[in-house]
Design a protein around this motif. Structure first.
Motif, mmCIF file in Angstrom:
data_model
loop_
_atom_site.group_PDB
_atom_site.id
_atom_site.type_symbol
_atom_site.label_atom_id
_atom_site.label_comp_id
_atom_site.label_asym_id
_atom_site.label_seq_id
_atom_site.Cartn_x
_atom_site.Cartn_y
_atom_site.Cartn_z
ATOM 1 N N SER A 1 44.309 39.538 32.048
ATOM 2 C CA SER A 1 45.312 39.307 33.089
ATOM 3 C C SER A 1 46.192 40.513 33.389
ATOM 4 N N TYR A 2 46.569 41.232 32.347
ATOM 5 C CA TYR A 2 47.580 42.276 32.536
ATOM 6 C C TYR A 2 47.060 43.701 32.381
ATOM 7 N N LEU A 3 45.822 43.853 31.910
ATOM 8 C CA LEU A 3 45.245 45.194 31.781
ATOM 9 C C LEU A 3 43.993 45.364 32.632
ATOM 10 N N ALA A 4 42.988 44.555 32.368
ATOM 11 C CA ALA A 4 41.693 44.753 33.020
ATOM 12 C C ALA A 4 41.725 44.448 34.516
ATOM 13 N N ALA A 5 42.265 43.303 34.891
ATOM 14 C CA ALA A 5 42.267 42.933 36.317
ATOM 15 C C ALA A 5 43.065 43.925 37.160
ATOM 16 N N PRO A 6 44.297 44.259 36.789
ATOM 17 C CA PRO A 6 45.021 45.244 37.602
ATOM 18 C C PRO A 6 44.330 46.611 37.627
ATOM 19 N N SER A 7 43.705 46.983 36.514
ATOM 20 C CA SER A 7 43.000 48.271 36.464
ATOM 21 C C SER A 7 41.797 48.265 37.404
ATOM 22 N N ALA A 8 41.067 47.160 37.437
ATOM 23 C CA ALA A 8 39.906 47.067 38.335
ATOM 24 C C ALA A 8 40.340 47.215 39.785
ATOM 25 N N PHE A 9 41.441 46.554 40.159
ATOM 26 C CA PHE A 9 41.905 46.646 41.544
ATOM 27 C C PHE A 9 42.518 48.012 41.850
ATOM 28 N N ALA A 10 42.918 48.739 40.831
ATOM 29 C CA ALA A 10 43.489 50.073 41.044
ATOM 30 C C ALA A 10 42.414 51.122 41.314
ATOM 31 N N VAL A 11 41.199 50.916 40.776
ATOM 32 C CA VAL A 11 40.186 51.969 40.900
ATOM 33 C C VAL A 11 38.974 51.580 41.743
ATOM 34 N N LEU A 12 38.791 50.303 42.021
ATOM 35 C CA LEU A 12 37.641 49.853 42.803
ATOM 36 C C LEU A 12 38.110 49.300 44.142
ATOM 37 N N ASP A 13 37.191 49.236 45.103
ATOM 38 C CA ASP A 13 37.571 48.569 46.352
ATOM 39 C C ASP A 13 37.737 47.089 46.051
ATOM 40 N N SER A 14 38.429 46.388 46.917
ATOM 41 C CA SER A 14 38.825 45.014 46.599
ATOM 42 C C SER A 14 37.632 44.083 46.395
ATOM 43 N N THR A 15 36.531 44.308 47.104
ATOM 44 C CA THR A 15 35.356 43.454 46.923
ATOM 45 C C THR A 15 34.755 43.661 45.539
ATOM 46 N N GLN A 16 34.555 44.925 45.163
ATOM 47 C CA GLN A 16 34.007 45.212 43.843
ATOM 48 C C GLN A 16 34.942 44.728 42.742
ATOM 49 N N ALA A 17 36.225 45.000 42.907
ATOM 50 C CA ALA A 17 37.202 44.569 41.906
ATOM 51 C C ALA A 17 37.202 43.061 41.773
ATOM 52 N N GLY A 18 37.143 42.359 42.890
ATOM 53 C CA GLY A 18 37.094 40.899 42.856
ATOM 54 C C GLY A 18 35.876 40.387 42.115
#
Length: 146
Positions: free
Chosen positions: A21-38
């Motif tokens: 919730s507080y590390l992986a998800a925000p990190s994914a949205f910080a470095v990937l486009d929103s579709t990939q991060a989602g």
């Protein structure tokens, strides 16, 4: 030994909620486009939900067998386990499928360009509140499990 197992499993569960919730998800949205991060975060949340189901079952069993835990504390532990599991299942079985359907219906333009953006944002907000609640319950479970 059962007390140590309860504590270890409670820490694993709470830690996994905090990490995703507080590390992986925000990190994914910080470095990937929103579709990939989602997609990445959705896969992590699916695995987290299955982990929650397994850990809830094992923790409930360990709590039931605990000779070192009085009836009042067992009720607390059962309540915390049920609360965490409920948060996880509401997100996994309820909110995630609705959000995925909105993402899919939005197509290549993305959810933000969709007329359903408001609904998606509201569902996302509810899921964040549930993860916050699960995080707090997890901290309480760790404290009560020892």
């Amino acid at each position: 030994m059962l007390a140590n197992a309860r504590l270890l499993l409670a820490a694993l569960w709470a830690g996994s909620v905090w990490a995703v919730s507080y590390l992986a998800a925000p990190s994914a949205f910080a470095v990937l486009d929103s579709t990939q991060a989602g997609n990445v975060v959705g896969a992590m949340l699916t695995r987290s939900a299955w982990l929650a189901i397994a850990l809830a079952a094992v923790l409930a069993l360990l709590t039931a067998r605990a000779a070192d835990v009085d009836a009042r504390r067992k009720r607390w532990l059962y309540g915390l386990i049920a609360g965490m599991l409920a948060c996880s299942l509401v997100v996994y079985l309820g909110l995630q499928p609705m959000m995925a359907a909105i993402r899919e219906a939005a197509g290549p333009a993305g959810v933000r360009a969709s007329p359903q953006w408001g609904t998606f944002a509201a569902l996302h907000g509810v899921s964040q509140v549930l993860y916050l609640a699960e995080s707090i319950l997890g901290a309480m479970l760790v404290v009560k499990a020892r």
